[in-house]
Design a protein around this motif. Structure first.
Motif: not given
Length: 293
Positions: A41-44, A61-68
Motif C-alpha cells: 500500500k502506497c502511503e501517499k 509507486c507506479p501510480n504516484c511516484g512515491n518512494y518506498f
C-alpha cells in the motif's frame, strides 16, 4: 393433481443443497486470506499495488511516484555488482550504557524482526568493477537511530576505507541519535566526523546519499559532510522535524520545507538523483575519483 406434483417446495432436497452450497462458498470466501507480501500500500496515494510491480519499478509507486523505503540488503543489491559485497564488522556487542529499561530486549527483538545486527550494514563491494566501501542505514531498525554500535560500524568502515584507499558511499536514513544511549549516542557525531576528516586528508572521495528521512544527529554530522551530497526525490532532510519547528516558532513553514528539492534550491544538496539512475551516477563519481589515485 398435476398442480400438486409440480408445486415448488422450499423444503425439498435440491433447495436445501443449494442453500448449503451457498453457505459453504460464503464461508470459504470469508476464510480466504491474501498471502503476505503479495500487495503493497502506497502511503501517499493509498493505492494497493502488486509487490512485483513495486519491485520492478525500483520500489517506486507506479501510480504516484512515491518512494518506498528499502531495506539495506535490497539497497545493496540495487547498487553493488552481484556477488561482490562483503560485509564488515558483524555482530558487535550490544551497547546499553545507561541500563535503559527494556532497551536490550527491544534490540534483541529488532534483530529477529529485521534480520539485522544493528541499524546499519557496512562492507566492501564493487560498482561496475570499481571497489568501494559502502554503508546503508536501516529505517526499519529503531528508525535508523544512531547509537554507539552504529557510530562504531560507520567509523570502522571509513577508517578501513582510508587504509585501503577506497571511496566511501554512505546511504543515510535516520531519525537521529538514539535517546536510550544518552550522551554516548551524541558522541558518535564527533567520532564519525573525525574519521571522515582523515579520509578527506588522504585525498579520498566520500559520497553521502540522503534518503527519507535523514534527520537529527545523523543529518548534523556525517550525512552532510560528503564531498558530493546526493538525495533521493522527496526525501525529508533536516535537524528537527517540520512540526516541531512550527510549534516552536509559531509560524507556518514554506511549502516543501526540508524536502530534498528545497535543499537543492538552497545549496545544501548537490544533486537529486532518481533511484533508477543512482547506480549509474555513483559509478561515474567513483570512477572519476579513482583516476586521481
Amino acid at each position: 393433481m398435476l398442480k400438486e406434483m409440480f408445486k415448488k417446495n422450499p423444503s425439498n432436497g435440491a433447495g436445501l443443497k443449494h442453500v448449503q452450497l451457498g453457505e459453504k462458498i460464503k464461508d470459504s470466501l470469508d476464510e480466504a486470506q491474501i498471502p503476505d507480501g503479495l500487495f503493497e500500500k502506497c502511503e501517499k496515494c493509498n493505492e494497493i499495488i502488486y509487490t512485483e510491480d513495486v519491485v520492478a519499478n525500483y520500489y517506486i509507486c507506479p501510480n504516484c511516484g512515491n518512494y518506498f523505503r528499502v531495506s539495506p540488503r535490497t539497497r545493496i543489491s540495487m547498487i553493488v555488482d552481484k556477488g561482490t559485497f562483503e560485509e564488515w564488522d558483524m555482530e558487535l556487542p550490544i551497547s546499553d550504557p545507561l541500563n535503559f529499561p527494556g532497551y536490550k530486549s527491544k534490540l534483541e527483538l529488532m534483530k529477529v524482526v529485521t534480520n539485522l545486527d544493528e541499524a546499519v550494514i557496512t562492507g566492501e563491494g564493487k560498482i561496475d568493477e570499481t571497489r568501494v566501501a559502502i554503508g546503508v542505514m536501516a529505517s526499519n531498525f529503531l528508525m535508523g537511530s544512531m547509537g554507539e554500535v552504529v557510530g562504531e560500524k560507520i567509523t570502522r568502515m571509513i577508517e578501513r576505507a582510508t587504509e585501503q584507499k577506497l571511496p566511501v558511499i554512505l546511504f543515510c536514513c535516520s531519525g537521529g541519535a538514539r535517546m536510550q544511549e544518552g550522551i554516548i549516542s551524541l558522541m558518535q557525531m564527533a567520532k564519525t566526523s573525525q574519521a571522515i576528516k582523515k579520509h578527506d586528508e588522504a585525498g579520498l572521495l566520500y559520497v553521502s546519499v540522503l534518503t527519507d528521512p535523514t534527520t537529527g544527529g545523523v543529518m548534523a554530522s556525517f550525512a552532510m559532510l560528503g564531498d558530493v551530497i546526493l538525495a533521493e526525490p522527496g526525501a525529508l532532510i533536516g535537524f528537527a522535524g517540520p512540526r516541531v519547528i512550527e510549534q516552536t516558532i509559531g509560524q507556518r513553514l514554506p511549502e516543501g520545507f526540508q524536502r530534498a528539492e528545497f535543499l537543492l534550491e538552497h545549496g545544501f544538496v548537490d544533486k537529486i538523483v532518481k533511484r533508477n539512475k543512482l547506480k549509474q551516477t555513483l559509478s561515474m563519481l567513483v570512477k572519476s575519483a579513482c583516476v586521481d589515485y
